[in-house]
Write a protein that holds these residues in place. Structure first.
Motif, short mmCIF file in Angstrom:
data_model
loop_
_atom_site.label_atom_id
_atom_site.label_comp_id
_atom_site.label_asym_id
_atom_site.label_seq_id
_atom_site.Cartn_x
_atom_site.Cartn_y
_atom_site.Cartn_z
N ALA A 98 0.83 -1.21 0.00
CA ALA A 98 0.00 0.00 0.00
C ALA A 98 0.86 1.25 0.00
N LEU A 99 0.22 2.35 -0.37
CA LEU A 99 0.79 3.69 -0.22
C LEU A 99 0.01 4.38 0.90
N LEU A 100 0.72 5.06 1.77
CA LEU A 100 0.10 5.87 2.81
C LEU A 100 0.46 7.32 2.54
N TYR A 101 -0.53 8.19 2.56
CA TYR A 101 -0.28 9.61 2.36
C TYR A 101 -0.83 10.37 3.56
N HIS A 102 0.02 11.18 4.18
CA HIS A 102 -0.39 11.99 5.33
C HIS A 102 -0.69 13.40 4.83
N PHE A 103 -1.94 13.81 4.93
CA PHE A 103 -2.35 15.12 4.42
C PHE A 103 -1.78 16.28 5.23
N GLY A 104 -1.46 16.05 6.50
CA GLY A 104 -0.88 17.12 7.33
C GLY A 104 0.58 17.36 7.05
N THR A 105 1.36 16.28 6.95
CA THR A 105 2.80 16.43 6.74
C THR A 105 3.18 16.33 5.27
N ARG A 106 2.26 15.87 4.44
CA ARG A 106 2.46 15.67 3.01
C ARG A 106 3.52 14.60 2.72
N LYS A 107 3.69 13.68 3.68
CA LYS A 107 4.64 12.58 3.50
C LYS A 107 3.94 11.38 2.89
N LEU A 108 4.71 10.62 2.14
CA LEU A 108 4.24 9.40 1.51
C LEU A 108 5.06 8.24 2.05
N SER A 109 4.39 7.17 2.44
CA SER A 109 5.09 5.96 2.91
C SER A 109 4.62 4.77 2.09
N PHE A 110 5.53 3.86 1.88
CA PHE A 110 5.24 2.63 1.15
C PHE A 110 5.22 1.47 2.14
N LEU A 111 4.14 0.71 2.12
CA LEU A 111 4.10 -0.54 2.88
C LEU A 111 4.41 -1.62 1.86
N LYS A 112 5.53 -2.28 2.04
CA LYS A 112 6.02 -3.18 1.00
C LYS A 112 5.55 -4.62 1.14
N ASP A 113 4.62 -4.87 2.03
CA ASP A 113 4.03 -6.21 2.05
C ASP A 113 2.61 -6.15 2.60
N LYS A 114 1.83 -7.10 2.18
CA LYS A 114 0.40 -7.11 2.52
C LYS A 114 0.15 -7.43 3.98
N THR A 115 1.06 -8.17 4.60
CA THR A 115 0.90 -8.46 6.03
C THR A 115 0.99 -7.16 6.82
N ALA A 132 -2.01 -11.13 15.78
CA ALA A 132 -3.32 -11.44 15.19
C ALA A 132 -3.24 -11.57 13.67
N ALA A 133 -2.22 -10.95 13.07
CA ALA A 133 -2.03 -11.05 11.62
C ALA A 133 -1.35 -12.36 11.23
N GLY A 134 -1.01 -13.16 12.22
CA GLY A 134 -0.40 -14.45 11.94
C GLY A 134 1.10 -14.41 11.72
N VAL A 135 1.74 -13.36 12.20
CA VAL A 135 3.19 -13.23 12.04
C VAL A 135 3.90 -14.26 12.93
N GLU A 136 4.86 -14.94 12.35
CA GLU A 136 5.66 -15.92 13.08
C GLU A 136 6.51 -15.21 14.14
N GLU A 137 6.78 -15.91 15.24
CA GLU A 137 7.53 -15.31 16.35
C GLU A 137 8.85 -14.69 15.93
N ASP A 138 9.56 -15.33 15.03
CA ASP A 138 10.87 -14.81 14.63
C ASP A 138 10.79 -13.55 13.77
N SER A 139 9.59 -13.17 13.34
CA SER A 139 9.42 -11.96 12.52
C SER A 139 8.68 -10.84 13.25
N VAL A 140 8.24 -11.08 14.47
CA VAL A 140 7.45 -10.09 15.21
C VAL A 140 8.22 -8.78 15.35
#
Length: 95
Positions: free
Chosen positions: A24-41, A61-69
């Motif tokens: 996903a792309l995240l856009y903050h209207f206050g700061t005008r910053k753009l962030s990229f979420l590079k995975d669906k999890t 809750a998203a099912g993330v394995e312990e070694d990736s938390v």
């Protein structure tokens, strides 16, 4: 403000989420910053933050394995530092 994974967080009300094939792309209207979420999890975690009692629970809750938390908690910490994600009580105080 320091990030505490045991506290509740929410997507900032000033942030728009645009799902993409890579995550996903995240856009903050206050700061005008753009962030990229590079995975669906990570997108699922961010979208569920407001309905979970803590960031840590949202990751599990998203099912993330312990070694990736820690990797996902670090991503939430970065989003918090960029004001894409805020502590839940801070978001509630703004409304």
């Amino acid at each position: 403000m320091s990030f505490d994974p045991d506290q509740p967080y929410r997507l900032s009300e000033q942030v728009a989420v645009r799902p993409e094939p890579f995550g996903a792309l995240l856009y903050h209207f206050g700061t005008r910053k753009l962030s990229f979420l590079k995975d669906k999890t990570l997108l699922r975690i961010v979208e569920s933050l407001g309905s979970q009692p803590s960031a840590w629970v949202a990751v599990l809750a998203a099912g993330v394995e312990e070694d990736s938390v820690e990797q996902y908690l670090t991503a939430i910490r970065v989003l918090c530092d960029s004001k894409m994600v805020s502590p839940a009580d801070e978001v509630m105080a703004q409304t």
